[in-house]
Motif scaffolding. Sequence first.
Motif, short mmCIF file in Angstrom:
data_model
loop_
_atom_site.label_atom_id
_atom_site.label_comp_id
_atom_site.label_asym_id
_atom_site.label_seq_id
_atom_site.Cartn_x
_atom_site.Cartn_y
_atom_site.Cartn_z
N ARG A 91 78.07 59.11 70.30
CA ARG A 91 78.16 58.28 69.10
C ARG A 91 79.45 58.68 68.38
N ARG A 118 79.16 54.56 72.31
CA ARG A 118 79.24 53.54 71.26
C ARG A 118 80.15 54.07 70.17
N GLN A 120 81.94 53.30 66.39
CA GLN A 120 81.89 52.53 65.14
C GLN A 120 83.27 52.47 64.51
N TRP A 127 80.55 47.79 65.83
CA TRP A 127 80.25 48.76 66.88
C TRP A 127 80.78 48.21 68.20
N ASP A 158 73.98 45.88 62.93
CA ASP A 158 73.24 47.14 62.88
C ASP A 158 71.74 46.93 63.01
#
Length: 426
Positions: A91, A118, A120, A127, A158
């Motif tokens: 992440r 992933r 952001q 994303w 989200d």
Amino acid sequence: MLITDVEVEGHGRVDVRLGGGRVVGIGRRRAGRGDVDGRGGALLVGLHDHHVHLAALAAEAASVRVGPADVRDREGLVAALRRGAPGEWVRAVGYHESVAGELDRWMLDGFAPDRPVRVQHRSGALWVWNSAALRAAGLDGEGDGLDGEGDGRFWREDERLRGFAPPVRLDLRGVGARAAAYGITGFTNADPQPGEGLAELLSVLPQRLVVMGLGDAPVKFLLDDATLPTPDELAASMAVVRPRPVAVHCVTRVQLLVTLLALDEAGPVAGDRIEHGSVIPAEAMPWLARHGVTVVTQPHFPVERGREYATDVDPDDQGHLYRCRSLAEAGIPLAAGTDAPYGSADPWAVMRAAVGRSGGEAMDRRAALDLFAGEHQHPSRVRKLTVGSVADLCLLRVPLKEALDLMSADVVRATFVGGQRITPPE
């Protein structure tokens, strides 16, 4: 609780007694010991972060930071994404195109093909997932919105994505402890769509909490230029939630214009807010002042993002970014939030940025402190430490003048919520 020998504005050096969650006495210093020896430091109302995203902030501890301040280029991004064991989810947060250009699933596949990734965007709005992540989540087949040719980019999704990735450990206790060390006694969580159970999740924080969209807190409206409602449509949406106040996300000129036209039609109510006010042209300021709407701004963004703003922001907007002093001088109610984790979580860094602004936007030091001293529901109304006031307090190591000169979290010695100390004893 008795706090002895503290500097309180309007009273000099005094003793302060707390009881029942409030300040019950402010009086002259007496001989004898109290529960806390203030040693001549200033005792202030606690700071309130008026715009923050607490769950995202708590997830940072389990995330890889890949913003311009963390990785310099494509090679640095690849190295960051490949840390850890193959096959483990990554992440990554804080990404901006200045690092390695616009991302899609195939670029991420080339960077880290052996693990689900992933990433952001720094704005929090986008994303990007690689193919391994899409496959692991079951999002790479027919009927899931991705037909196998999808680019892995999810804009403002989200809610849709929640539950498809493994749960992230949320270090909320760490968030609360670090905030207490800054002197923060309250938060306004600014997520546009608070998930079910969010308030309960955040209840472990020792600070007071306002969650937009819940209870009598403002209802947040998130505007994007690509899906912008008409002023009439936005006014109708505002009318549905009245008499509750609204908090409208405005990061472009057109978003601000639509919001002001909608407020013309719907009529403002006490507590209405403009979140960010990223671009406020001078001609809009009398309009804002007439409505009495509070701008909750982030004066640190031009400092933290100056290099990117220099190339990303339209030249016509450069002089109107995240106004501070000019708004206050125009009579527009003003407050600040960190917008963490999308900006620094340190309110003292935000204050320093407000003091150091250029282009006539620099605030004086006391006004910068007051950006975080407002009431929870009315951020521009600065709270005062008086007998009867709620005992949400920040004790400094030094007198106020010295603290304003230093403008650093290092001056915070102890933080109290409802008269209870939430920082460790010395």
